[in-house]
Design a protein around this motif. Structure first.
Motif, PDB file in Angstrom:
ATOM      1  N   SER A   1       0.823  -1.207   0.000  1.00 38.16           N
ATOM      2  CA  SER A   1       0.000   0.000   0.000  1.00 38.16           C
ATOM      3  C   SER A   1       0.863   1.264   0.000  1.00 38.16           C
ATOM      4  O   SER A   1       0.592   2.222  -0.733  1.00 38.16           O
ATOM      5  CB  SER A   1      -0.922  -0.007   1.227  1.00 38.16           C
ATOM      6  OG  SER A   1      -1.742   1.139   1.255  1.00 38.16           O
ATOM      7  N   ARG A   2       1.923   1.271   0.806  1.00 40.69           N
ATOM      8  CA  ARG A   2       2.816   2.435   0.829  1.00 40.69           C
ATOM      9  C   ARG A   2       3.508   2.623  -0.527  1.00 40.69           C
ATOM     10  O   ARG A   2       3.663   3.744  -1.012  1.00 40.69           O
ATOM     11  CB  ARG A   2       3.858   2.284   1.938  1.00 40.69           C
ATOM     12  CG  ARG A   2       3.290   2.475   3.336  1.00 40.69           C
ATOM     13  CD  ARG A   2       4.394   2.663   4.363  1.00 40.69           C
ATOM     14  NE  ARG A   2       5.220   1.477   4.517  1.00 40.69           N
ATOM     15  CZ  ARG A   2       4.961   0.485   5.362  1.00 40.69           C
ATOM     16  NH1 ARG A   2       3.867   0.531   6.121  1.00 40.69           N
ATOM     17  NH2 ARG A   2       5.765  -0.549   5.467  1.00 40.69           N
TER      18      ARG A   2
ATOM     19  N   ARG B   1       4.247   5.237  -6.056  1.00 43.72           N
ATOM     20  CA  ARG B   1       4.383   5.017  -7.496  1.00 43.72           C
ATOM     21  C   ARG B   1       3.112   5.351  -8.259  1.00 43.72           C
ATOM     22  O   ARG B   1       3.110   5.390  -9.490  1.00 43.72           O
ATOM     23  CB  ARG B   1       4.806   3.569  -7.762  1.00 43.72           C
ATOM     24  CG  ARG B   1       3.749   2.538  -7.461  1.00 43.72           C
ATOM     25  CD  ARG B   1       4.285   1.116  -7.360  1.00 43.72           C
ATOM     26  NE  ARG B   1       5.254   0.762  -8.372  1.00 43.72           N
ATOM     27  CZ  ARG B   1       4.950   0.316  -9.590  1.00 43.72           C
ATOM     28  NH1 ARG B   1       3.681   0.251  -9.943  1.00 43.72           N
ATOM     29  NH2 ARG B   1       5.884  -0.034 -10.424  1.00 43.72           N
ATOM     30  N   GLY B   2       1.984   5.585  -7.536  1.00 41.68           N
ATOM     31  CA  GLY B   2       0.734   5.939  -8.203  1.00 41.68           C
ATOM     32  C   GLY B   2      -0.015   4.761  -8.783  1.00 41.68           C
ATOM     33  O   GLY B   2      -0.965   4.936  -9.555  1.00 41.68           O
ATOM     34  N   SER B   3       0.360   3.541  -8.413  1.00 39.20           N
ATOM     35  CA  SER B   3      -0.340   2.337  -8.856  1.00 39.20           C
ATOM     36  C   SER B   3       0.005   1.197  -7.915  1.00 39.20           C
ATOM     37  O   SER B   3       1.038   1.220  -7.245  1.00 39.20           O
ATOM     38  CB  SER B   3       0.056   1.967 -10.289  1.00 39.20           C
ATOM     39  OG  SER B   3       1.430   1.620 -10.355  1.00 39.20           O
ATOM     40  N   VAL B   4      -0.881   0.196  -7.879  1.00 34.76           N
ATOM     41  CA  VAL B   4      -0.627  -1.001  -7.074  1.00 34.76           C
ATOM     42  C   VAL B   4      -0.016  -2.061  -7.984  1.00 34.76           C
ATOM     43  O   VAL B   4      -0.650  -2.505  -8.936  1.00 34.76           O
ATOM     44  CB  VAL B   4      -1.923  -1.544  -6.441  1.00 34.76           C
ATOM     45  CG1 VAL B   4      -1.601  -2.765  -5.588  1.00 34.76           C
ATOM     46  CG2 VAL B   4      -2.602  -0.475  -5.602  1.00 34.76           C
ATOM     47  N   PRO B   5       1.207  -2.481  -7.708  1.00 33.74           N
ATOM     48  CA  PRO B   5       1.855  -3.453  -8.591  1.00 33.74           C
ATOM     49  C   PRO B   5       1.424  -4.889  -8.312  1.00 33.74           C
ATOM     50  O   PRO B   5       1.127  -5.256  -7.180  1.00 33.74           O
ATOM     51  CB  PRO B   5       3.342  -3.272  -8.258  1.00 33.74           C
ATOM     52  CG  PRO B   5       3.342  -2.848  -6.819  1.00 33.74           C
ATOM     53  CD  PRO B   5       2.102  -2.027  -6.622  1.00 33.74           C
TER      54      PRO B   5
ATOM     55  N   LEU C   1      -6.853  -3.037  -3.252  1.00 33.71           N
ATOM     56  CA  LEU C   1      -6.073  -1.890  -2.784  1.00 33.71           C
ATOM     57  C   LEU C   1      -6.225  -0.700  -3.723  1.00 33.71           C
ATOM     58  O   LEU C   1      -6.368   0.447  -3.283  1.00 33.71           O
ATOM     59  CB  LEU C   1      -4.595  -2.269  -2.674  1.00 33.71           C
ATOM     60  CG  LEU C   1      -4.133  -2.981  -1.407  1.00 33.71           C
ATOM     61  CD1 LEU C   1      -2.690  -3.445  -1.561  1.00 33.71           C
ATOM     62  CD2 LEU C   1      -4.265  -2.077  -0.181  1.00 33.71           C
ATOM     63  N   ALA C   2      -6.192  -0.965  -5.028  1.00 35.34           N
ATOM     64  CA  ALA C   2      -6.304   0.111  -6.011  1.00 35.34           C
ATOM     65  C   ALA C   2      -7.645   0.827  -5.874  1.00 35.34           C
ATOM     66  O   ALA C   2      -7.710   2.068  -5.911  1.00 35.34           O
ATOM     67  CB  ALA C   2      -6.142  -0.458  -7.420  1.00 35.34           C
ATOM     68  N   ALA C   3      -8.729   0.071  -5.707  1.00 32.56           N
ATOM     69  CA  ALA C   3     -10.047   0.675  -5.560  1.00 32.56           C
ATOM     70  C   ALA C   3     -10.121   1.528  -4.307  1.00 32.56           C
ATOM     71  O   ALA C   3     -10.717   2.611  -4.309  1.00 32.56           O
ATOM     72  CB  ALA C   3     -11.110  -0.426  -5.517  1.00 32.56           C
TER      73      ALA C   3
ATOM     74  N   GLU D   1      -1.385  -2.290 -11.617  1.00 32.26           N
ATOM     75  CA  GLU D   1      -0.465  -2.317 -12.759  1.00 32.26           C
ATOM     76  C   GLU D   1       0.386  -3.583 -12.749  1.00 32.26           C
ATOM     77  O   GLU D   1       0.995  -3.925 -11.741  1.00 32.26           O
ATOM     78  CB  GLU D   1       0.456  -1.091 -12.715  1.00 32.26           C
ATOM     79  CG  GLU D   1       1.468  -1.049 -13.848  1.00 32.26           C
ATOM     80  CD  GLU D   1       2.463   0.094 -13.701  1.00 32.26           C
ATOM     81  OE1 GLU D   1       3.108   0.430 -14.699  1.00 32.26           O
ATOM     82  OE2 GLU D   1       2.577   0.650 -12.582  1.00 32.26           O
ATOM     83  N   SER D   2       0.432  -4.262 -13.891  1.00 33.38           N
ATOM     84  CA  SER D   2       1.281  -5.441 -14.027  1.00 33.38           C
ATOM     85  C   SER D   2       2.735  -5.019 -14.200  1.00 33.38           C
ATOM     86  O   SER D   2       3.040  -4.105 -14.967  1.00 33.38           O
ATOM     87  CB  SER D   2       0.840  -6.265 -15.241  1.00 33.38           C
ATOM     88  OG  SER D   2       1.707  -7.367 -15.425  1.00 33.38           O
ATOM     89  N   VAL D   3       3.623  -5.678 -13.466  1.00 30.94           N
ATOM     90  CA  VAL D   3       5.060  -5.406 -13.552  1.00 30.94           C
ATOM     91  C   VAL D   3       5.786  -6.748 -13.681  1.00 30.94           C
ATOM     92  O   VAL D   3       5.196  -7.811 -13.494  1.00 30.94           O
ATOM     93  CB  VAL D   3       5.566  -4.650 -12.304  1.00 30.94           C
ATOM     94  CG1 VAL D   3       4.892  -3.301 -12.168  1.00 30.94           C
ATOM     95  CG2 VAL D   3       5.333  -5.491 -11.043  1.00 30.94           C
ATOM     96  N   THR D   4       7.060  -6.693 -13.974  1.00 28.54           N
ATOM     97  CA  THR D   4       7.854  -7.915 -14.011  1.00 28.54           C
ATOM     98  C   THR D   4       8.389  -8.219 -12.610  1.00 28.54           C
ATOM     99  O   THR D   4       8.531  -7.319 -11.771  1.00 28.54           O
ATOM    100  CB  THR D   4       9.038  -7.795 -14.973  1.00 28.54           C
ATOM    101  OG1 THR D   4       9.961  -6.820 -14.461  1.00 28.54           O
ATOM    102  CG2 THR D   4       8.569  -7.378 -16.375  1.00 28.54           C
ATOM    103  N   ALA D   5       8.705  -9.480 -12.384  1.00 31.63           N
ATOM    104  CA  ALA D   5       9.252  -9.875 -11.090  1.00 31.63           C
ATOM    105  C   ALA D   5      10.568  -9.160 -10.814  1.00 31.63           C
ATOM    106  O   ALA D   5      10.841  -8.739  -9.686  1.00 31.63           O
ATOM    107  CB  ALA D   5       9.452 -11.391 -11.046  1.00 31.63           C
ATOM    108  N   GLU D   6      11.388  -8.991 -11.853  1.00 31.25           N
ATOM    109  CA  GLU D   6      12.683  -8.321 -11.690  1.00 31.25           C
ATOM    110  C   GLU D   6      12.492  -6.856 -11.333  1.00 31.25           C
ATOM    111  O   GLU D   6      13.195  -6.306 -10.477  1.00 31.25           O
ATOM    112  CB  GLU D   6      13.500  -8.455 -12.974  1.00 31.25           C
ATOM    113  CG  GLU D   6      13.922  -9.865 -13.336  1.00 31.25           C
ATOM    114  CD  GLU D   6      12.783 -10.703 -13.920  1.00 31.25           C
ATOM    115  OE1 GLU D   6      12.895 -11.945 -13.924  1.00 31.25           O
ATOM    116  OE2 GLU D   6      11.767 -10.100 -14.365  1.00 31.25           O
ATOM    117  N   GLN D   7      11.536  -6.223 -11.971  1.00 29.80           N
ATOM    118  CA  GLN D   7      11.285  -4.798 -11.724  1.00 29.80           C
ATOM    119  C   GLN D   7      10.866  -4.548 -10.287  1.00 29.80           C
ATOM    120  O   GLN D   7      11.407  -3.662  -9.607  1.00 29.80           O
ATOM    121  CB  GLN D   7      10.188  -4.311 -12.673  1.00 29.80           C
ATOM    122  CG  GLN D   7       9.772  -2.857 -12.458  1.00 29.80           C
ATOM    123  CD  GLN D   7       8.596  -2.464 -13.345  1.00 29.80           C
ATOM    124  OE1 GLN D   7       8.236  -3.195 -14.282  1.00 29.80           O
ATOM    125  NE2 GLN D   7       7.984  -1.331 -13.065  1.00 29.80           N
TER     126      GLN D   7
END
Length: 297
Positions: free
Chosen positions: A173-174, A179-183, A234-236, A243-249
């Motif tokens: 959440s923090r 970052r302005g999105s929930v990864p 959480l986003a709602a 937002e979808s991200v890569t595991a490495e990112q």
């Protein structure tokens, strides 16, 4: 009891005191001591590095509950060494006594993606030996069962949630605010187990009172929540997007919790429920998110 002033520990102390147990909590600071006393427990001053003090305390009690961990993720090797040393000290002090030794572990240490099923109480923890996660403390404690120690590991779900939770979901959440999105990783279908801390506390008490030596208990109310569901909830609540991200990112961006966000680690508690008659009644993780328990910055 170690970890008595922590998020889970406070619920456990309250549960034990409410059920007529006399509790003494280890406290390393005046602030922690005040929390323990307010919950109705006595205080034993010391910390996880003061093994002589811990040994002395163990010699004068009927049971031990060990929930504390340094959580120093900047020095994992030292964290693991200290965790093992405490469990070794407590176990040795209890040899031949048949007194209960309830200690915190994690369902994630038993779950393996290649199993293709939720981890169960019959799966051995993969953390074996001094160089393993948390110093292999669960297996170390179980090694003392044949020496007259009533060791009872309680494996907590990845998310032990509720008001005031400072752990994984709070960290996500923090990060979302920053970052302005929930990864979430990939398609977000990887699964996490969860349990409300009140249910976890009740299970720990039941285990202390009734579980045989060598019992492995799973504090799991929900065995498999897709991480995408968590991210979207959480986003709602936070008014941002998932937002979808890569595991490495995400591992680079969030060095601790990011390592677990892609993990598919469902866990069952069917054996625990049958053994102790435990039935979770607390809110679900998504209900706690919707209630605003993870809104705070």
């Amino acid at each position: 009891m170690t970890g008595a002033s922590g998020f889970i520990g406070r619920a456990v102390v309250a549960e034990l005191v409410h059920n007529d147990h006399e509790v003494t909590g280890l406290a390393r600071s005046d602030e922690s001591a005040a929390v323990v006393r307010k919950l109705g427990a006595a205080v034993h001053r010391g910390d996880l590095d003061d093994l002589d003090s811990i040994r002395g305390a163990v010699e004068n009690v009927d049971a031990v509950v060990h929930l504390a961990n340094k959580h120093d993720w900047s020095n994992p090797a030292e964290n693991d060494r200290a965790a093992r040393a405490v469990v070794q000290t407590i176990s040795e002090a209890l040899v031949g006594s048949d007194r209960p030794f309830v200690l915190a572990s994690a369902t994630a240490l038993a779950g393996q993606p290649e199993m293709g099923r939720p981890a169960t109480e019959n799966d051995q923890s993969r953390a074996v030996g001094p160089a393993s996660l948390r110093g292999g403390e669960e297996n170390l404690a179980l090694d003392h069962v044949d020496r007259g120690v009533r060791a009872i590991p309680v494996r907590f779900a990845t998310s032990v949630h509720g008001a005031g939770d400072p752990n994984f979901i709070a960290m996500v959440s923090r990060a979302a605010r920053r970052r302005g999105s929930v990864p979430y990783v990939g398609d977000g279908t990887n699964r996490w187990p969860a349990v409300h801390r009140s249910d976890a506390a009740r299970l720990l008490r039941l285990g202390l009172e009734n579980a045989p030596a060598g019992s492995i208990l799973h504090a799991v109310a929900e065995e498999s929540i897709a991480f995408l569901e968590i991210a979207e909830a959480l986003a709602a609540r936070l008014g941002v997007r998932a937002e979808s991200v890569t595991a490495e990112q995400i591992a680079d961006e969030m060095p601790f919790v990011g390592r677990f966000m892609a993990a598919d680690i469902p866990a069952s508690s069917a054996i625990t429920r049958e053994r102790l008659g435990w039935a979770p009644t607390g809110p679900t993780l998504l209900q706690d998110i919707a209630a605003g328990h993870y809104d705070q910055p």
